[in-house]
Enzyme design. Structure first.
Site, PDB file in Angstrom:
ATOM      1  N   TYR A 165      45.340  23.217  28.959  1.00 22.08           N
ATOM      2  CA  TYR A 165      46.274  24.333  29.159  1.00 22.08           C
ATOM      3  C   TYR A 165      46.033  25.000  30.521  1.00 22.08           C
ATOM      4  O   TYR A 165      46.969  25.418  31.199  1.00 22.08           O
ATOM      5  CB  TYR A 165      46.127  25.354  28.026  1.00 22.08           C
ATOM      6  CG  TYR A 165      46.921  26.621  28.270  1.00 22.08           C
ATOM      7  CD1 TYR A 165      48.303  26.586  28.396  1.00 22.08           C
ATOM      8  CD2 TYR A 165      46.279  27.856  28.391  1.00 22.08           C
ATOM      9  CE1 TYR A 165      49.038  27.752  28.635  1.00 22.08           C
ATOM     10  CE2 TYR A 165      46.995  29.013  28.621  1.00 22.08           C
ATOM     11  CZ  TYR A 165      48.374  28.958  28.742  1.00 22.08           C
ATOM     12  OH  TYR A 165      49.089  30.109  28.980  1.00 22.08           O
ATOM     13  N   ARG A 172      51.678  24.772  37.156  1.00 19.59           N
ATOM     14  CA  ARG A 172      52.842  25.652  37.052  1.00 19.59           C
ATOM     15  C   ARG A 172      52.834  26.695  38.161  1.00 19.59           C
ATOM     16  O   ARG A 172      53.834  26.889  38.846  1.00 19.59           O
ATOM     17  CB  ARG A 172      52.869  26.324  35.675  1.00 19.59           C
ATOM     18  CG  ARG A 172      53.985  27.357  35.542  1.00 19.59           C
ATOM     19  CD  ARG A 172      54.191  27.842  34.112  1.00 19.59           C
ATOM     20  NE  ARG A 172      53.002  28.421  33.494  1.00 19.59           N
ATOM     21  CZ  ARG A 172      52.977  28.930  32.259  1.00 19.59           C
ATOM     22  NH1 ARG A 172      54.074  28.910  31.511  1.00 19.59           N
ATOM     23  NH2 ARG A 172      51.865  29.436  31.754  1.00 19.59           N
ATOM     24  N   TYR A 225      46.082  38.037  33.887  1.00 19.24           N
ATOM     25  CA  TYR A 225      44.870  37.741  33.120  1.00 19.24           C
ATOM     26  C   TYR A 225      43.699  37.511  34.075  1.00 19.24           C
ATOM     27  O   TYR A 225      43.848  36.890  35.129  1.00 19.24           O
ATOM     28  CB  TYR A 225      45.045  36.454  32.302  1.00 19.24           C
ATOM     29  CG  TYR A 225      45.792  36.563  30.989  1.00 19.24           C
ATOM     30  CD1 TYR A 225      46.057  37.786  30.381  1.00 19.24           C
ATOM     31  CD2 TYR A 225      46.217  35.408  30.329  1.00 19.24           C
ATOM     32  CE1 TYR A 225      46.737  37.848  29.174  1.00 19.24           C
ATOM     33  CE2 TYR A 225      46.899  35.467  29.121  1.00 19.24           C
ATOM     34  CZ  TYR A 225      47.155  36.688  28.549  1.00 19.24           C
ATOM     35  OH  TYR A 225      47.823  36.744  27.359  1.00 19.24           O
ATOM     36  N   ARG A 238      56.366  38.803  29.075  1.00 23.98           N
ATOM     37  CA  ARG A 238      56.311  38.929  27.617  1.00 23.98           C
ATOM     38  C   ARG A 238      57.691  38.780  26.993  1.00 23.98           C
ATOM     39  O   ARG A 238      57.813  38.379  25.843  1.00 23.98           O
ATOM     40  CB  ARG A 238      55.693  40.270  27.230  1.00 23.98           C
ATOM     41  CG  ARG A 238      54.250  40.436  27.681  1.00 23.98           C
ATOM     42  CD  ARG A 238      53.335  39.373  27.105  1.00 23.98           C
ATOM     43  NE  ARG A 238      51.954  39.526  27.578  1.00 23.98           N
ATOM     44  CZ  ARG A 238      50.991  38.656  27.310  1.00 23.98           C
ATOM     45  NH1 ARG A 238      51.249  37.565  26.594  1.00 23.98           N
ATOM     46  NH2 ARG A 238      49.784  38.846  27.758  1.00 23.98           N
ATOM     47  N   GLU A 344      51.057  31.766  16.619  1.00 22.65           N
ATOM     48  CA  GLU A 344      51.830  32.342  17.726  1.00 22.65           C
ATOM     49  C   GLU A 344      53.279  32.439  17.270  1.00 22.65           C
ATOM     50  O   GLU A 344      53.794  31.541  16.612  1.00 22.65           O
ATOM     51  CB  GLU A 344      51.708  31.451  18.973  1.00 22.65           C
ATOM     52  CG  GLU A 344      52.446  31.991  20.187  1.00 22.65           C
ATOM     53  CD  GLU A 344      52.112  31.201  21.455  1.00 22.65           C
ATOM     54  OE1 GLU A 344      50.919  31.071  21.782  1.00 22.65           O
ATOM     55  OE2 GLU A 344      53.054  30.719  22.107  1.00 22.65           O
TER      56      GLU A 344
HETATM   57  C1  3EB Z   1      49.230  34.537  25.425  1.00 23.24           C
HETATM   58  O1  3EB Z   1      49.759  35.630  25.189  1.00 23.24           O
HETATM   59  C2  3EB Z   1      49.398  33.476  24.389  1.00 23.24           C
HETATM   60  O2  3EB Z   1      51.577  29.824  29.117  1.00 23.24           O
HETATM   61  O3  3EB Z   1      53.741  29.950  28.975  1.00 23.24           O
HETATM   62  C3  3EB Z   1      52.199  32.675  25.098  1.00 23.24           C
HETATM   63  C4  3EB Z   1      53.453  32.495  25.721  1.00 23.24           C
HETATM   64  C5  3EB Z   1      51.099  32.021  25.603  1.00 23.24           C
HETATM   65  C6  3EB Z   1      53.576  31.681  26.839  1.00 23.24           C
HETATM   66  C7  3EB Z   1      52.609  30.208  28.544  1.00 23.24           C
HETATM   67  C8  3EB Z   1      51.248  31.207  26.730  1.00 23.24           C
HETATM   68  C9  3EB Z   1      52.466  31.037  27.342  1.00 23.24           C
HETATM   69  O4  3EB Z   1      48.533  34.342  26.422  1.00 23.24           O
HETATM   70  C10 3EB Z   1      49.765  32.168  24.958  1.00 23.24           C
END
Ligand code: 3EB
Length: 356
Positions: A165, A172, A225, A238, A344
């Protein structure tokens, strides 16, 4: 008066509705001039996938949970006639306002280069092609992306043990940077899940006009992050709010049991499911502030990803009190992009706005 999803089909510019297996089999070009594209979820049912040469179709190679059959289809439909095309090796359809496309990449066709894994390179290549296609077709604004890749949590010893990932996130982000695009703020809504096998599969919905990105005050923006979660941050918002003539669309990204940037309720799948819904509720509050809408947990359509099939009953039991029993929920077994995440939840909604 109740509004069902079917009431929207053909009445608003864009609708997303289930497409039962019998309908999947009957789909054809002329008979569905407004068909933008399809998503089909299921394994062991590949023979039932429609094979229409110019139809973008994302096959999510993951098992359905809860006895919904072997294959679940979902169709994006436009009120107007769509054009079909292909560019950059990507099949797409578009109406005047939106473009839906699907790209599948076999990562084995990429060699490792300069420390970049085949998956990283395949991801960067796929996104670079998406951006070139969108720029060429005049739909430069990515609204929503669905990412599926095999073995998402596997770590690659030859790349310093980097989880796949995280390799995906490097590719990406490099593609966004290389295309001169923002990697924070105005980024698309997205999900990224692990499937049992097959190619890297990316579906996307893009517009001529930008969508409004939304963040969750309970969570650090994913594009911010810290490096604990990989050398590059994930490139997604989000949620996004997109406007079409007379219609607003809300895309809530894959949402997990994360508060701040940390996983909470490790090992407690019911707790994770409830926390995910608390996060979605917080995103809805932001959407309602931004748009004056009144989205509620009951007015969304959901896709719920469960890491362990055996957790299905516990997840459903945790979610049922929080979302109306009439809400459309599809449960899918898939790997989540942190090893400690067990569930999720993603969602979407649409409303009429009366704005041209
Ligand atoms: C998170 O909140 C959970 O990498 O496109 C959620 C939605 C998550 C999209 C992405 C990853 C992605 O980090 C993981």
């Amino acid at each position: 008066m109740d509004t069902t999803r079917e009431d929207f089909v053909g009445k608003v510019p864009l609708s997303l509705a289930p497409c039962p297996p019998a309908q999947l089999a009957a789909l054809g070009g002329e008979r569905s001039p407004g068909l933008l594209g399809l998503a089909c979820i299921g394994i062991g049912a590949s023979a039932a996938l429609p094979r229409i040469a110019d139809l973008p179709l994302q096959h999510v190679a993951a098992p359905l949970l809860g006895g919904t059959g072997a294959l679940y289809g979902e169709a994006w439909r436009s009120r107007s006639t769509c054009i079909a095309g292909e560019g950059q090796g990507i099949r797409f359809r578009a109406d005047a306002n939106v473009l839906y496309g699907v790209v599948e990449v076999v990562e084995d066709s990429f060699a490792a280069a300069a420390g970049a894994s085949p998956l990283q390179r395949a991801t960067e290549d796929a996104y670079r092609r998406i951006f070139r296609l969108l720029d060429a077709e005049g739909f430069p604004e990515l609204w929503r992306v669905w990412n599926y890749l095999p073995a998402i949590n596997a770590e690659s010893p030859e790349y310093g043990g980097l989880e796949r990932y995280r390799q995906f996130n490097v590719g990406r982000q490099d593609a966004f940077l290389g295309a001169g695009r923002l990697t924070g703020g105005a980024v698309p809504a997205a999900c990224a899940l692990g499937v049992a096998g097959g190619p890297l599969s990316i579906a996307f919905l893009a517009g001529r006009l930008p969508a409004q990105p939304l963040e969750n005050p309970r969570q650090i923006s994913a594009w911010n992050y810290p490096a604990d979660y990989g050398p590059r941050a994930p490139t997604f918002a989000r949620a996004t709010l997109a406007q079409l003539p007379g219609q607003e669309l809300l895309f809530v990204s894959g949402t997990a049991s994360i508060v701040g940037h940390r996983t909470v309720h490790a090992g407690d799948v019911a707790g994770q499911a409830r926390e995910s819904l608390a996060n979605i509720a917080a995103v809805l509050a932001e959407a309602n502030k931004a748009s004056g809408a009144r989205y509620t947990l009951d007015t969304l359509d959901y896709r719920v990803y469960v890491r362990r099939a055996g957790d299905f009953d516990a997840v459903r039991a945790a979610l049922l009190p929080l979302i109306d029993e009439r809400a459309a929920v599809v449960y899918v077994q898939a790997d989540i992009c942190r090893a400690d995440l067990l569930v999720e939840v993603e969602a979407s909604a649409s409303r009429a706005t009366g704005r041209a």
